[in-house]
Write a protein that holds these residues in place. Structure first.
Motif, PDB file in Angstrom:
ATOM      1  N   ARG A   7      30.311  -0.824  -3.315  1.00 26.86           N
ATOM      2  CA  ARG A   7      30.826   0.423  -3.870  1.00 26.86           C
ATOM      3  C   ARG A   7      32.349   0.379  -3.846  1.00 26.86           C
ATOM      4  O   ARG A   7      32.946   0.121  -2.810  1.00 26.86           O
ATOM      5  CB  ARG A   7      30.337   1.634  -3.075  1.00 26.86           C
ATOM      6  CG  ARG A   7      30.743   2.965  -3.731  1.00 26.86           C
ATOM      7  CD  ARG A   7      30.134   4.159  -3.023  1.00 26.86           C
ATOM      8  NE  ARG A   7      28.689   4.097  -2.959  1.00 26.86           N
ATOM      9  CZ  ARG A   7      27.873   4.380  -3.975  1.00 26.86           C
ATOM     10  NH1 ARG A   7      28.374   4.715  -5.152  1.00 26.86           N
ATOM     11  NH2 ARG A   7      26.568   4.311  -3.823  1.00 26.86           N
ATOM     12  N   HIS A   9      36.061   2.299  -4.529  1.00 29.68           N
ATOM     13  CA  HIS A   9      36.615   3.645  -4.406  1.00 29.68           C
ATOM     14  C   HIS A   9      36.715   4.303  -5.783  1.00 29.68           C
ATOM     15  O   HIS A   9      37.230   3.715  -6.729  1.00 29.68           O
ATOM     16  CB  HIS A   9      37.997   3.557  -3.756  1.00 29.68           C
ATOM     17  CG  HIS A   9      38.597   4.870  -3.394  1.00 29.68           C
ATOM     18  ND1 HIS A   9      37.851   5.938  -2.933  1.00 29.68           N
ATOM     19  CD2 HIS A   9      39.899   5.304  -3.400  1.00 29.68           C
ATOM     20  CE1 HIS A   9      38.649   6.952  -2.679  1.00 29.68           C
ATOM     21  NE2 HIS A   9      39.889   6.601  -2.965  1.00 29.68           N
ATOM     22  N   ARG A  10      36.184   5.511  -5.884  1.00 30.28           N
ATOM     23  CA  ARG A  10      36.195   6.318  -7.108  1.00 30.28           C
ATOM     24  C   ARG A  10      35.356   5.707  -8.242  1.00 30.28           C
ATOM     25  O   ARG A  10      35.591   6.000  -9.413  1.00 30.28           O
ATOM     26  CB  ARG A  10      37.627   6.560  -7.603  1.00 30.28           C
ATOM     27  CG  ARG A  10      38.445   7.489  -6.700  1.00 30.28           C
ATOM     28  CD  ARG A  10      39.699   7.981  -7.425  1.00 30.28           C
ATOM     29  NE  ARG A  10      40.370   9.021  -6.662  1.00 30.28           N
ATOM     30  CZ  ARG A  10      41.313   8.802  -5.764  1.00 30.28           C
ATOM     31  NH1 ARG A  10      41.688   7.553  -5.527  1.00 30.28           N
ATOM     32  NH2 ARG A  10      41.894   9.789  -5.109  1.00 30.28           N
ATOM     33  N   LEU A  46      31.391   0.422   1.172  1.00 24.73           N
ATOM     34  CA  LEU A  46      32.666   0.479   0.474  1.00 24.73           C
ATOM     35  C   LEU A  46      33.414  -0.849   0.598  1.00 24.73           C
ATOM     36  O   LEU A  46      33.600  -1.367   1.700  1.00 24.73           O
ATOM     37  CB  LEU A  46      33.534   1.608   1.059  1.00 24.73           C
ATOM     38  CG  LEU A  46      34.913   1.825   0.433  1.00 24.73           C
ATOM     39  CD1 LEU A  46      34.778   2.312  -1.011  1.00 24.73           C
ATOM     40  CD2 LEU A  46      35.716   2.837   1.261  1.00 24.73           C
ATOM     41  N   SER A  48      37.086  -2.139  -0.226  1.00 22.04           N
ATOM     42  CA  SER A  48      38.408  -1.579  -0.506  1.00 22.04           C
ATOM     43  C   SER A  48      39.434  -2.698  -0.633  1.00 22.04           C
ATOM     44  O   SER A  48      39.287  -3.754  -0.016  1.00 22.04           O
ATOM     45  CB  SER A  48      38.823  -0.644   0.641  1.00 22.04           C
ATOM     46  OG  SER A  48      40.185  -0.267   0.553  1.00 22.04           O
ATOM     47  N   ASN A 341      39.761  11.690  -0.632  1.00 20.96           N
ATOM     48  CA  ASN A 341      39.800  10.449  -1.417  1.00 20.96           C
ATOM     49  C   ASN A 341      41.236   9.984  -1.620  1.00 20.96           C
ATOM     50  O   ASN A 341      41.535   8.787  -1.575  1.00 20.96           O
ATOM     51  CB  ASN A 341      39.119  10.655  -2.764  1.00 20.96           C
ATOM     52  CG  ASN A 341      37.610  10.570  -2.666  1.00 20.96           C
ATOM     53  OD1 ASN A 341      37.050   9.493  -2.552  1.00 20.96           O
ATOM     54  ND2 ASN A 341      36.942  11.708  -2.698  1.00 20.96           N
ATOM     55  N   LEU A 344      42.944   7.970   1.322  1.00 21.15           N
ATOM     56  CA  LEU A 344      42.729   6.523   1.375  1.00 21.15           C
ATOM     57  C   LEU A 344      43.761   5.797   0.518  1.00 21.15           C
ATOM     58  O   LEU A 344      44.202   4.691   0.857  1.00 21.15           O
ATOM     59  CB  LEU A 344      41.315   6.164   0.928  1.00 21.15           C
ATOM     60  CG  LEU A 344      40.940   4.684   1.092  1.00 21.15           C
ATOM     61  CD1 LEU A 344      40.926   4.294   2.562  1.00 21.15           C
ATOM     62  CD2 LEU A 344      39.593   4.387   0.446  1.00 21.15           C
ATOM     63  N   ASP A 345      44.175   6.423  -0.582  1.00 17.30           N
ATOM     64  CA  ASP A 345      45.192   5.807  -1.453  1.00 17.30           C
ATOM     65  C   ASP A 345      46.514   5.606  -0.727  1.00 17.30           C
ATOM     66  O   ASP A 345      47.300   4.723  -1.082  1.00 17.30           O
ATOM     67  CB  ASP A 345      45.442   6.673  -2.689  1.00 17.30           C
ATOM     68  CG  ASP A 345      44.212   6.823  -3.570  1.00 17.30           C
ATOM     69  OD1 ASP A 345      43.326   5.954  -3.507  1.00 17.30           O
ATOM     70  OD2 ASP A 345      44.155   7.825  -4.322  1.00 17.30           O
ATOM     71  N   THR A 348      46.499   2.293   0.611  1.00 15.19           N
ATOM     72  CA  THR A 348      46.088   1.244  -0.327  1.00 15.19           C
ATOM     73  C   THR A 348      46.970   1.288  -1.576  1.00 15.19           C
ATOM     74  O   THR A 348      48.074   0.754  -1.562  1.00 15.19           O
ATOM     75  CB  THR A 348      44.583   1.365  -0.681  1.00 15.19           C
ATOM     76  OG1 THR A 348      44.309   2.695  -1.173  1.00 15.19           O
ATOM     77  CG2 THR A 348      43.712   1.092   0.539  1.00 15.19           C
ATOM     78  N   SER A 378      31.646   5.209   1.659  1.00 15.47           N
ATOM     79  CA  SER A 378      32.612   5.942   0.830  1.00 15.47           C
ATOM     80  C   SER A 378      33.897   6.151   1.606  1.00 15.47           C
ATOM     81  O   SER A 378      33.949   5.952   2.829  1.00 15.47           O
ATOM     82  CB  SER A 378      32.037   7.308   0.434  1.00 15.47           C
ATOM     83  OG  SER A 378      31.839   8.115   1.598  1.00 15.47           O
ATOM     84  N   ALA A 379      34.942   6.573   0.889  1.00 11.49           N
ATOM     85  CA  ALA A 379      36.197   6.920   1.552  1.00 11.49           C
ATOM     86  C   ALA A 379      35.998   8.081   2.520  1.00 11.49           C
ATOM     87  O   ALA A 379      36.574   8.102   3.616  1.00 11.49           O
ATOM     88  CB  ALA A 379      37.248   7.271   0.507  1.00 11.49           C
TER      89      ALA A 379
END
Length: 434
Positions: A7, A9-10, A46, A48, A341, A344-345, A348, A378-379
């Motif tokens: 999975r 992210h988004r 997830l 990532s 969500n 997490l960015d 990253t 998930s995040a």
């Protein structure tokens, strides 16, 4: 190698990730091939891009209690203790501690690190050691070094010459600390000198800026103005900016717009910021963190740093950027589903923009196969659970693995017990619609 049923992210649907020659060569819902040398079953977990620590001090890590403990918990006592520790620095001492902290970070999925290194030392001992470390760790992480004048460019003997020498030796970025100079005028000169060096050496800038509770400390605006004058948009970062927490809202509104216009990045450091700031308050106590939520809404690029790992400023920590992100979520009131969500960015994709590595960062076909497989779907769950980083890959090569802890609950009369996973059953999964 193929990573099955991952999975991203988004992205709603699961995908398979094919890696060859150290790069992602195909990303698709179902890859039909039996020629892969290795397959990893993600099972809906997830995957990532690697985490990024956009602000840390590797020269000071793991020195807590040396030569004494920071009993007041203030930034100023931390700086004083570090000045007492600096004379005993040796090449081997700095390398040993920095390499150990990097091992901690990489094992937890951080493959890009920007470290500030104190250059207020005539021998530049820490810098010379970290320049060697930068080369020695290239197989497991990418390290950027910032020439950081901890005691000021103009308030420390030969500060200007030491900054120049640090860049000549190979520092990647120019630093500064305007709020720590003796006067506001010297602080403005601190910023201007940093820009002069940046232009001369063609380097990006990352200054500690307004790391104080004082609402009259306003050097971030000076950095934005100099950025526009120099045409350095996108190449300048203001770190900490904790005074922003105490600014009048009308002034903060103006500043946010100016930062967005100048494309000045901001790095917040939740661990240190919340521990060091507000120390002179009674009640209520300020959180002392830059206005992350409002900066993002204004279109400013924001990243997070761990800042300190067991040093005179922050006695705890283990180099976990996911834990730093979780703390930012709490402190910045970013608990809405989409806000989680976005958090997490901050470690990253937003951080990649700050480090200017977007061209080689991210889970996309053709890019280096740098990624982390988390033991969470998930995040949302990653930031709730801070789960194990099951597999960490750099350039398609596995650089770290973690076996998750297992908890068993034994009721009276039960011999085996039942496993406690701390996860919601699938039917209870959290989504934006719930």
């Amino acid at each position: 190698m193929i990573v099955r049923h991952a999975r991203l992210h988004r992205r709603e649907t699961l995908v398979d990730l094919a890696v060859q020659g150290g790069r992602f060569v195909c990303i698709a819902p179902e890859l039909s091939t039996d020629t892969a040398a290795r397959e990893i079953e993600a099972a809906g977990r997830l995957v990532s891009p690697p985490f990024i620590d956009a602000h840390v001090h590797l020269d000071a890590v793991l020195t807590v209690g040396q030569p004494r403990y920071n009993s007041s918990g203030t930034l100023l006592e931390g700086i004083q203790i570090w000045s007492e520790r600096k004379p005993s620095l040796s090449h081997e001492d700095v390398k040993r501690r920095a390499l150990e902290a990097i091992r901690w970070e990489v094992a937890q999925g951080t493959l890009y690190i920007r470290s500030h290194v104190d250059v207020c030392d005539p021998s530049l001992t820490a810098l010379r050691a970290l320049l060697e470390v930068r080369e020695e760790v290239r197989d497991i992480c990418e390290l950027q070094l910032v020439a950081f004048p901890q005691d000021g460019i103009f308030s420390f003997p030969n500060g200007q010459e030491l900054m120049r020498r640090a860049l000549e030796l190979g520092c990647d970025l120019v630093g500064g600390i305007p709020h720590y100079e003796w006067t506001r005028d010297l602080g403005v000169e601190d910023v201007r000198y940093a820009f002069a060096l940046a232009r001369e050496f063609n380097r990006d800038i990352d200054c500690h800026c307004d790391e104080t509770d004082d609402p009259h400390s306003r050097f971030t605006e000076v950095m934005a103005a100099e950025t526009l004058s120099a045409g350095w948009q996108g190449r300048v970062t203001a770190s900490h900016c904790t005074a922003m927490h105490s600014y009048d809202n009308a002034y903060a509104f103006k500043l946010l717009r100016l930062l967005a216009q100048a494309r000045v990045n901001v790095i917040a450091n939740p661990f240190d910021n919340v521990v060091l700031q507000g120390r002179f308050d009674t009640y209520p106590k300020r959180r002392g963190l830059a206005r992350v939520k409002e900066l993002l809404e204004a279109g400013v690029t924001v990243a997070l740093g761990h800042d300190s790992i067991m040093d005179p400023w922050f006695p705890l920590g283990r180099g976990d950027m996911l834990a730093a992100a979780q703390l930012a979520l709490l402190l910045c009131h970013m608990s809405g589903y989409e806000e989680i969500n976005t958090v997490l960015d901050l470690i990253t994709t937003q951080a990649a923009r700050v480090l200017r590595i977007e061209d080689r960062y991210g889970i996309e076909e053709g890019k280096p196969a740098d990624f982390v497989l988390l033991d969470a779907p998930s995040a949302f769950e990653a930031l709730r659970l801070l789960p194990a980083r099951l597999h960490v890959f750099k350039g398609g090569r596995e650089v770290a693995t973690t076996t998750p802890a297992r908890s068993l609950l034994r009721r009276e009369g039960e011999a085996e017990g039942s496993e406690v996973t701390f996860r919601l059953p699938p039917a209870w999964s959290v989504s934006a619609e719930d």
